[in-house]
Scaffold this active site. Structure first.
Site, PDB file in Angstrom:
ATOM      1  CB  SER A   3      46.511  39.931  42.354  1.00  0.00           C
ATOM      2  OG  SER A   3      45.809  39.316  41.313  1.00  0.00           O
ATOM      3  CG  HIS A  40      43.978  42.888  38.340  1.00  0.00           C
ATOM      4  ND1 HIS A  40      45.106  42.655  37.590  1.00  0.00           N
ATOM      5  CD2 HIS A  40      43.931  41.917  39.274  1.00  0.00           C
ATOM      6  CE1 HIS A  40      45.711  41.562  38.048  1.00  0.00           C
ATOM      7  NE2 HIS A  40      45.008  41.094  39.065  1.00  0.00           N
ATOM      8  CG  HIS A  85      43.736  37.001  34.938  1.00  0.00           C
ATOM      9  ND1 HIS A  85      43.310  38.272  35.262  1.00  0.00           N
ATOM     10  CD2 HIS A  85      44.886  36.790  35.641  1.00  0.00           C
ATOM     11  CE1 HIS A  85      44.164  38.816  36.128  1.00  0.00           C
ATOM     12  NE2 HIS A  85      45.121  37.943  36.371  1.00  0.00           N
ATOM     13  CE1 TYR A 127      40.402  35.636  37.198  1.00  0.00           C
ATOM     14  CE2 TYR A 127      42.497  34.494  37.035  1.00  0.00           C
ATOM     15  CZ  TYR A 127      41.741  35.558  37.480  1.00  0.00           C
ATOM     16  OH  TYR A 127      42.334  36.566  38.201  1.00  0.00           O
ATOM     17  CD  GLU A 128      39.840  39.182  33.986  1.00  0.00           C
ATOM     18  OE1 GLU A 128      39.181  40.233  34.072  1.00  0.00           O
ATOM     19  OE2 GLU A 128      41.073  39.161  33.750  1.00  0.00           O
ATOM     20  CB  ALA A 173      49.766  37.643  43.612  1.00  0.00           C
ATOM     21  CG  MET A 211      45.374  31.438  38.471  1.00  0.00           C
ATOM     22  SD  MET A 211      43.825  31.870  39.312  1.00  0.00           S
ATOM     23  CE  MET A 211      43.928  30.807  40.768  1.00  0.00           C
ATOM     24  CB  SER A 212      48.812  36.016  35.134  1.00  0.00           C
ATOM     25  OG  SER A 212      49.785  36.225  36.164  1.00  0.00           O
ATOM     26  CG  ASN A 217      48.888  31.293  48.506  1.00  0.00           C
ATOM     27  OD1 ASN A 217      48.866  32.177  47.637  1.00  0.00           O
ATOM     28  ND2 ASN A 217      48.742  30.013  48.217  1.00  0.00           N
ATOM     29  CG  HIS A 245      41.523  37.713  45.015  1.00  0.00           C
ATOM     30  ND1 HIS A 245      42.595  37.410  44.212  1.00  0.00           N
ATOM     31  CD2 HIS A 245      41.211  39.000  44.721  1.00  0.00           C
ATOM     32  CE1 HIS A 245      42.908  38.448  43.458  1.00  0.00           C
ATOM     33  NE2 HIS A 245      42.081  39.427  43.751  1.00  0.00           N
TER      34      HIS A 245
END
Length: 300
Positions: free
Chosen positions: A35, A66, A88, A90-91, A118, A221-222, A245, A259
């Protein structure tokens, strides 16, 4: 689209042949941009780009930050292919679709995979803007049965039970640490454990405390699923997280994570991350993977 539960060797081969037929470039290194990190692709010379939607069997990226392009070009004299945007869970994609490009890279002749992401910091000493060389990972989806290698195994890609104790290449990590010292990055470079979660929500306080106790230094998440497939098919892997973060581990803190904030940190550290990856690619020799014999001693 496919009505089956995985892409076959022939599907991967069809995509690889399509790409090889549309470009004269033959990459040795593949780079996956996380990201806000798509600027890595912009640094390639002699670029030739393909939109994901035009490549046979390729999924499409739906996440801001992306771009959804596969970019071929040269970096430090090495032929590279760069994913400007990844896929991902979550997509809504199953992991065999998320990791499809990795097997295509293998069939293109790629030997080394550089994966960036990220991530949120679980380690107290990490700060937004720091970089973490990934030493190892905790693949929570994989531990719960969501594994890209589930289903019938095709020995043409790799063995049924691939080991992951050396998932992140020791020599490449040593080279990256050496490069970081030379560039003056030592104060904000760490080496640690990345944990993959499914997303798309950021972690609760209880989840953050749990992951920290498991030994994770950063969470995202990846990445882990892509690395599993890369190791399965024999690629050497280097992973790098941009810490965007601090993950909240106390209930009293303010929850201002977004995000957009992640992308802003990506822009802030863009040149730094790009420089480190560029220097690392320059150290790779397609024939024996490391160009500097002195650097090999760092990993012993």
């Amino acid at each position: 689209m496919h009505n089956k539960e995985t892409f076959s060797f022939e599907d991967c081969e069809e995509t690889a042949k399509w790409l090889l037929g549309h470009t004269k470039q033959r990459p040795d290194v593949a780079i996956i941009c996380g990201s806000g990190l798509g600027m890595l692709a912009e640094s390639l010379e002699g670029q030739q780009a393909f939109e994901y939607r035009k490549i046979p069997h390729f999924p499409t990226s739906t996440v801001p930050g992306h771009a959804g392009k596969l970019v071929f070009g040269e970096l430090q004299g090495k032929f590279c292919v760069c994913m400007k945007g990844r896929f991902h869970m979550y997509e809504g994609y199953p992991l065999w679709k998320v990791t499809f490009p990795i097997r295509v890279f293998k069939l293109l002749g790629v030997q080394v995979l550089i994966v960036t992401n990220a991530a949120g910091s679980l380690a107290d000493e990490y700060c937004p803007g720091d970089l973490m060389i990934i030493r190892d990972h905790i693949n929570l989806p994989g531990l719960s049965g969501q594994n890209p290698l589930s289903g019938p195994n095709d020995e043409r890609f790799g063995p049924r039970f691939p080991p992951l104790s050396d998932a992140y290449d020791k020599e490449l990590r040593a080279v990256a640490r050496d490069i970081s010292r030379r560039l003056g990055y030592a104060s904000f470079i760490h080496e640690g454990v990345y944990c993959m979660v499914g997303g798309p929500n950021f972690e609760s306080v209880a989840e953050a405390r749990f992951l920290s106790k498991l030994g994770a230094d950063a969470v995202g998440m990846s990445t882990a699923a892509e690395v599993v497939v890369a190791k399965h098919c024999g690629l050497r892997v280097f992973g790098l997280s941009l810490i965007t973060n601090k993950v909240a581990k106390e209930y009293e803190g303010e929850d201002d994570l977004s995000h957009d904030g992640v992308l802003a940190i990506g822009r802030m550290r863009a040149v730094t991350l790009q420089t480190l990856v560029t220097e690392l690619v320059g150290s790779i020799d397609p024939n024996n993977n490391l160009i500097d014999e002195d650097v090999k001693e760092l990993s012993l």
